[in-house]
Design an enzyme around this catalytic site. Structure first.
Site, short mmCIF file in Angstrom:
data_model
loop_
_atom_site.label_atom_id
_atom_site.label_comp_id
_atom_site.label_asym_id
_atom_site.label_seq_id
_atom_site.Cartn_x
_atom_site.Cartn_y
_atom_site.Cartn_z
N SER A 262 -40.91 -26.10 -0.34
CA SER A 262 -40.86 -26.47 1.08
C SER A 262 -39.46 -26.27 1.61
O SER A 262 -38.48 -26.36 0.86
CB SER A 262 -41.27 -27.93 1.26
OG SER A 262 -41.03 -28.38 2.58
N TYR B 296 -40.69 -37.20 -0.53
CA TYR B 296 -41.21 -35.83 -0.44
C TYR B 296 -40.09 -34.81 -0.58
O TYR B 296 -40.19 -33.84 -1.35
CB TYR B 296 -41.93 -35.66 0.89
CG TYR B 296 -42.56 -34.30 1.08
CD1 TYR B 296 -43.78 -33.98 0.49
CD2 TYR B 296 -41.93 -33.33 1.86
CE1 TYR B 296 -44.36 -32.73 0.67
CE2 TYR B 296 -42.49 -32.08 2.03
CZ TYR B 296 -43.71 -31.78 1.44
OH TYR B 296 -44.27 -30.54 1.62
#
Length: 679
Positions: free
Chosen positions: A556, A569
């Site tokens: 990501s 995250y």
């Protein structure tokens, strides 16, 4: 345009015959019908023949799969036939006998149908018929079985001369309804479609009954002590353990996809004393050994032998197989023979475990295995009433390296970029994972759809085309045994794994002070730990296969860009990003490339965003949830929303062959986020 009645009858007969594997094997045999059509130029009547074209399957035959020929032109070829030494030239002449536009290419068996004086003709490859055809005293047994209703035709390679031979046999034996073709199969005929089908079934069922009544009960000999089948669970575990090493054996010349068969037919054959002798004789029917090669590789150890000893023995047997195959080629090759296509086995037999078959895709591998099961049935029938005696080796070579077969291979479409590659995608039941699985399948890969949600995984696998293209496995990537089990299922389904995408994940979006230790542990267990466990299992398989491989992490931009309320995250994505670098450095010596993709804000179609992450991030940024994708797009340089398909495109770019020298790379798929630029 209304379909001709003869064509309707032919297709219905073909479907009935092709639906029963006792009658013929997949894509084996052909059927024809003759009738009166209309000449498109003169408008007058013309006698035509409709016959299954090259490469079709009787069970699924359509009108488009038929070759349509003018009988007057086809039969006129007998006047210009140059003799058996030049009979292959006649195949090109069939094109000048075609009627109208379109239609399938005429097969090598066209002459058999056109020259036989009967309105309807079937040529089939039933196990029972081939058993008589491959028995040492097949001619005598055929007479005992059928009397004068079915006539023996000695072995001849398929072609124009065989058509002449059968036509002469029918003319000389008006009482006959068909013939047994030595080393090959059967042919039957009739004045109507119904009569032809009845005659075909008479030949097949009468041969079956003859073998059952006359045959001795254990034609393959007694059980070999220690070679009995393992119990089902142990059998599958052993098969999965051997599969990567066997794929290496089958893929030394070019990568292959595998298929595993542990049916009772296979296991019984491999448990019997005569299986080494019979396997060494090879298959006989041309349809069989074109798909199975001249003979299989047979492991000569019991199933309980230590794995290391078995792997070492397989390496020795493989080296000997390749040497023997090259010698076979050199014994029979002429100066104008096609080049040797590869010296690896297409069939590997493992006593107590089962059969592994290989091909350019899953269907080809599965069909090769089905043909070897046919061969086992043929051997059983022949040994039950006589001795199995396949055609001589030189004749096998003449068919395996037939220029007409080589021409057929040249006409095949170019393989897709990921053909022969077997991919396992985690989190593939929805969103990005589903898009990746679809793209890899579209590019030719076999895909293992791995997801925690069994129903979603099964649905995606079905979308991708079912078991010959994709299979579903249920896996929680936090559980080591579940990951190992998923890879075992992949190995049993396709023979190996060589492209793995770490995509499974969740997203917990909270401020630091609201993030619990449980939140942190769950986030890291699924993505950081889960990716590590999946990659470790992938590396075990890939190193054993010796075919290299690809591991791709869906990381990501959050692994680079520091945003608010995202500690769990963002940290785990940074962990994944560094795993890419670490594994690229470690696995490169095995030809395994490890790369990553850094998406941003894939909202539409995302399971993560639909599961609450979207609402959380929308609240952080103060926008409506349904406009979150637009918000993410507007903060990028390109002002474009990122969709699952865009991430899938990046995965294909990394694995499709053009970036063969790239490893340790992260590809941004974020429409341009300067704060996430890699430095």
């Amino acid at each position: 345009m209304e379909q001709h009645s003869a064509v309707r009858d032919l297709l219905e007969r073909s479907h009935r015959l092709g639906a029963d594997p006792r009658n013929t094997n997949y894509a084996g045999g052909n059927a024809s019908a003759k009738g009166t059509g209309t000449d498109p130029v003169t408008g007058g009547d013309v006698e035509l023949m409709w016959v299954k074209g090259s490469g079709g399957d009787l069970g699924t035959l359509t009108g488009a799969g038929l070759a349509v020929l003018r009988l007057d032109r086809l039969r006129a070829l007998t006047g210009v036939y140059p003799g058996v030494d030049r009979e292959d030239e006649m195949v090109a002449a069939f094109d000048y006998c075609l009627h109208g536009k379109g239609g399938a290419a005429p097969s090598i068996d066209t002459a058999m149908h056109g020259l036989v004086d009967a309105a309807h003709v079937d040529h089939l490859h039933p196990d029972s018929g081939i058993a008589l055809a491959c028995a040492a005293d097949g001619e005598k047994l055929t007479a005992e079985c059928f009397g004068d209703k079915v006539v023996w035709v000695p072995w001849r390679r398929p072609g124009f001369q065989l058509g002449l031979d059968i036509a002469a046999v029918k003319e000389a034996n008006p009482q006959a309804v068909g013939c047994v073709l030595g080393g090959h199969g059967i042919t039957a005929w009739g004045a109507t479609s119904e009569e032809c089908e009845a005659n075909s079934l008479y030949v097949i069922r009468t041969a079956e009954a003859f073998l059952a009544e006359r045959g001795r009960p254990e034609p393959f000999g007694p059980i070999l002590p220690g070679y009995e089948p393992l119990d089902p669970a142990a059998r599958r575990e052993r098969a999965a353990a051997l599969a990567p090493y066997l794929r290496a054996v089958a893929s030394a010349d070019r990568p292959q996809v595998g298929h595993f068969d542990d049916s009772d037919t296979v296991l019984d054959f491999l448990s019997r004393a005569e299986h080494p002798r019979l396997a060494a004789l090879g298959t006989s029917c041309p349809d069989h050994f074109l798909r199975t090669k001249v003979r299989p590789l047979v492991l000569d150890l019991p199933p309980t032998a230590p794995l290391e000893e078995t792997v070492a023995r397989l390496a020795e047997l493989h080296a000997a197989y390749r040497e023997e195959y090259r010698a076979y080629y050199e014994r029979h090759a002429a100066p104008d023979s096609p080049a040797m296509r590869g010296a690896d086995p297409a069939i590997v037999l493992v006593p107590g475990v089962g059969m592994f078959s290989y091909g350019k895709d899953k269907q080809t591998a599965r069909v090769a295995g089905e043909f070897y099961v046919n061969a086992i049935n043929v051997m059983r029938g022949a040994e039950a009433v006589s001795t199995y005696a396949p055609i001589e080796e030189r004749e096998k070579f003449r068919i395996e390296y037939w220029e007409l077969e080589e021409a057929k291979l040249r006409r095949m479409p170019k393989p897709k970029p990921l053909a022969t590659r077997i991919a396992l995608v985690t989190g593939a039941g929805s969103g990005i994972g589903r898009a990746i699985a679809r793209r890899l399948a579209d590019e030719g890969a076999c895909v293992v759809v791995a997801d925690l949600d069994a129903q979603r995984a099964a649905s995606v696998a079905e979308e991708l085309g079912g078991p010959d293209r994709a299979v579903a496995v249920t896996v929680d990537v936090t559980e080591e045994e579940q990951i190992a089990a998923a890879f075992r299922e992949a190995l049993l389904a396709f023979g190996g794994v060589d492209l793995v995408v770490n995509n499974a994940g969740i997203s917990i979006s909270k401020p630091l002070l609201e993030t619990t230790a449980g939140d942190w542990d769950l986030q890291h267990a699924i993505m950081a730990r889960g990716s590590f466990l999946v990659s470790r299992e992938a590396a075990r398989v890939m190193t054993a296969q010796r075919l290299g491989g690809d591991i791709v992490y869906i990381a990501s931009k959050n692994g680079v860009f520091a945003g608010p309320n995202n500690i769990a995250y963002g940290a785990t994505k940074a962990d994944q990003a560094h795993q890419v670098r670490l594994l690229a450095a470690e696995l490169g010596e095995h030809g395994i490339r490890v790369n990553g993709v850094n998406p941003d804000g894939v909202v539409r179609g995302s399971g993560i965003f639909a599961g609450g992450w979207g609402a959380q991030r929308a609240a952080v940024y103060g926008v409506e949830e349904e406009k979150l994708g637009e918000f993410y797009a507007q903060r990028t340089l390109l002002k474009r929303e990122v969709l699952p398909e865009h991430v899938a495109n990046a995965v294909f770019a990394l694995t499709g062959g053009e970036l063969s020298h790239t490893t340790g790379l992260h590809v941004p798929v974020d429409a341009g986020v300067p704060a996430a630029f890699l430095r």
